[in-house]
Design a protein around this motif. Sequence first.
Motif, PDB file in Angstrom:
ATOM      1  N   LEU A 244       0.817  -1.209   0.000  1.00  0.00           N
ATOM      2  CA  LEU A 244       0.000   0.000   0.000  1.00  0.00           C
ATOM      3  C   LEU A 244       0.853   1.262   0.000  1.00  0.00           C
ATOM      4  O   LEU A 244       0.381   2.335  -0.370  1.00  0.00           O
ATOM      5  N   ASN A 245       2.093   1.120   0.434  1.00  0.00           N
ATOM      6  CA  ASN A 245       3.014   2.250   0.381  1.00  0.00           C
ATOM      7  C   ASN A 245       3.282   2.587  -1.083  1.00  0.00           C
ATOM      8  O   ASN A 245       3.719   1.728  -1.850  1.00  0.00           O
ATOM      9  N   PRO A 246       3.036   3.809  -1.520  1.00  0.00           N
ATOM     10  CA  PRO A 246       3.164   4.139  -2.946  1.00  0.00           C
ATOM     11  C   PRO A 246       4.571   4.009  -3.511  1.00  0.00           C
ATOM     12  O   PRO A 246       4.736   4.015  -4.739  1.00  0.00           O
ATOM     13  N   VAL A 247       5.581   3.885  -2.648  1.00  0.00           N
ATOM     14  CA  VAL A 247       6.941   3.736  -3.171  1.00  0.00           C
ATOM     15  C   VAL A 247       7.385   2.281  -3.223  1.00  0.00           C
ATOM     16  O   VAL A 247       8.412   1.975  -3.845  1.00  0.00           O
ATOM     17  N   SER A 248       6.657   1.375  -2.596  1.00  0.00           N
ATOM     18  CA  SER A 248       7.114  -0.008  -2.472  1.00  0.00           C
ATOM     19  C   SER A 248       7.340  -0.678  -3.817  1.00  0.00           C
ATOM     20  O   SER A 248       8.427  -1.200  -4.093  1.00  0.00           O
ATOM     21  N   LEU A 249       6.326  -0.682  -4.657  1.00  0.00           N
ATOM     22  CA  LEU A 249       6.447  -1.405  -5.925  1.00  0.00           C
ATOM     23  C   LEU A 249       7.466  -0.756  -6.846  1.00  0.00           C
ATOM     24  O   LEU A 249       8.230  -1.446  -7.530  1.00  0.00           O
ATOM     25  N   VAL A 250       7.517   0.568  -6.858  1.00  0.00           N
ATOM     26  CA  VAL A 250       8.459   1.239  -7.747  1.00  0.00           C
ATOM     27  C   VAL A 250       9.896   0.956  -7.316  1.00  0.00           C
ATOM     28  O   VAL A 250      10.794   0.798  -8.145  1.00  0.00           O
ATOM     29  N   VAL A 251      10.136   0.855  -6.004  1.00  0.00           N
ATOM     30  CA  VAL A 251      11.476   0.533  -5.506  1.00  0.00           C
ATOM     31  C   VAL A 251      11.847  -0.901  -5.871  1.00  0.00           C
ATOM     32  O   VAL A 251      12.977  -1.179  -6.296  1.00  0.00           O
TER      33      VAL A 251
END
Length: 258
Positions: free
Chosen positions: A204-211
């Motif tokens: 759910l953290n908006p940076v998780s998948l992009v990282v």
Amino acid sequence: MSSTNVKDLVFQIAKRNIYLKYKGSILGVFWSFLNPLFLLAVYTFIFGFAFKTKWGGESLASYPIILFSGLIFHFFIIELLSSSSQLISGNANYVKKVVFPLEVLVISNFLSQIFNLLIGAALLSIAVLVTGGNIFKVIFALVIVLPPFMILTLGISYLFSSLGAFIKDITHVVNLASTLFLFVSPILFPMSVFPDVVKWIVYLNPVSLVVIEYRAIAFHVESFSVYGYAAYCTAAFVIFLLGRWVFNRLSRGFADVV
């Protein structure tokens, strides 16, 4: 106001935001380099040397670079959320002008924050080059993950800008959540260390998948998921459209609350 004039206004305000941020400081814009380097040094010492943290099978020496590749996205989104939540109240002189396009404030603020993200990306590229890594993969990974990330975060910026005008506490919530965002993400540790029962919270953290996707392409320390990337792109467009719609609806009442 013509589209050309609006475009010029966006860039003028963005440049003004960057200038005002460092106005009066001795080092000026150089602080954009020092701040991430200092935090990188602190996290590297704590997790890399004190706790001997490694990234999977990678060496201890590679941990700072892998860590920094996640921190640049984290720093960006926290700064963006914090500035967005104060954007309307901090620009009352623009808000109360009848003919001023309020979206200019959101986009110019977003561009000024992107400036800091690109500085972090440049520092990362230099570090990879110095340590003998593959700089082309690092740059290619940025080209792949940055477009949907920018669309997503711009949509979030619209949301926080509009809601922050009416709910002043959002600024304080962002400050409290900044540390939580860091630890509830695969930035300090690989995704594999999180129990399955809480992984959905991490995503759910908006940076998780992009990282995760960025490190998968640049360093091969995570697994790149085509389906995950496609879902991320879809969610980015949905949140962007939602954020802009909310902003346009609520902007009618901005002048009454600033």
